[in-house]
Write a protein that holds these residues in place. Structure first.
Motif, mmCIF file in Angstrom:
data_model
loop_
_atom_site.group_PDB
_atom_site.id
_atom_site.type_symbol
_atom_site.label_atom_id
_atom_site.label_comp_id
_atom_site.label_asym_id
_atom_site.label_seq_id
_atom_site.Cartn_x
_atom_site.Cartn_y
_atom_site.Cartn_z
ATOM 1 N N ARG A 1 0.985 4.116 -2.891
ATOM 2 C CA ARG A 1 0.796 5.552 -2.657
ATOM 3 C C ARG A 1 1.974 6.352 -3.198
ATOM 4 O O ARG A 1 1.804 7.413 -3.804
ATOM 5 C CB ARG A 1 0.584 5.823 -1.161
ATOM 6 C CG ARG A 1 -0.776 5.360 -0.658
ATOM 7 C CD ARG A 1 -1.038 5.827 0.764
ATOM 8 N NE ARG A 1 -0.198 5.147 1.746
ATOM 9 C CZ ARG A 1 -0.518 4.013 2.361
ATOM 10 N NH1 ARG A 1 -1.667 3.419 2.098
ATOM 11 N NH2 ARG A 1 0.296 3.477 3.233
ATOM 12 N N ALA B 1 0.829 -1.206 0.000
ATOM 13 C CA ALA B 1 0.000 0.000 0.000
ATOM 14 C C ALA B 1 0.865 1.259 0.000
ATOM 15 O O ALA B 1 0.567 2.226 -0.698
ATOM 16 C CB ALA B 1 -0.933 -0.005 1.203
ATOM 17 N N ALA B 2 1.943 1.249 0.774
ATOM 18 C CA ALA B 2 2.840 2.409 0.817
ATOM 19 C C ALA B 2 3.526 2.602 -0.540
ATOM 20 O O ALA B 2 3.655 3.732 -1.022
ATOM 21 C CB ALA B 2 3.876 2.234 1.921
ATOM 22 N N GLY C 1 1.342 5.715 5.652
ATOM 23 C CA GLY C 1 0.025 5.325 6.136
ATOM 24 C C GLY C 1 -0.171 5.641 7.604
ATOM 25 O O GLY C 1 -1.030 5.065 8.256
ATOM 26 N N LYS C 2 0.634 6.558 8.131
ATOM 27 C CA LYS C 2 0.517 6.935 9.538
ATOM 28 C C LYS C 2 -0.258 8.230 9.653
ATOM 29 O O LYS C 2 -0.142 9.127 8.831
ATOM 30 C CB LYS C 2 1.898 7.098 10.146
ATOM 31 C CG LYS C 2 2.715 5.844 10.129
ATOM 32 C CD LYS C 2 4.085 6.094 10.671
ATOM 33 C CE LYS C 2 4.935 4.832 10.584
ATOM 34 N NZ LYS C 2 6.300 5.060 11.005
#
Length: 78
Positions: A10, A6-7, A72-73
């Motif tokens: 992105r 996912a990272a 994602g943080k």
């Protein structure tokens, strides 16, 4: 540092939005300045400019401003 899928997705999305306009602008300028040149010749001129722009400007800009989004943080506000 290990990035999740996912990272990476992105990061790829942000890189696409940042790199695309630069590629179009550079390719247009190079083609205007080199009429009659073959594709490989134009690419030989274009690639060093693109690589330099990506490494020294686009990647640092994206990682400093969108690092939390890529990772994602959630941002912690004081």
């Amino acid at each position: 540092m290990h990035l999740s899928f996912a990272a990476k997705a992105r990061m790829a999305l942000l890189m696409t939005f940042a790199v695309y306009p630069v590629v179009v602008i550079y390719a247009t300028l190079v083609s205007m300045m080199t009429p009659g040149w073959e594709f490989w010749q134009r690419s030989l001129v274009l690639v060093p400019f693109m690589a330099t722009t990506i490494v020294f400007f686009i990647v640092p800009f994206i990682t400093t401003r969108f690092g939390a989004f890529i990772a994602g943080k959630k941002r912690i506000t004081a």
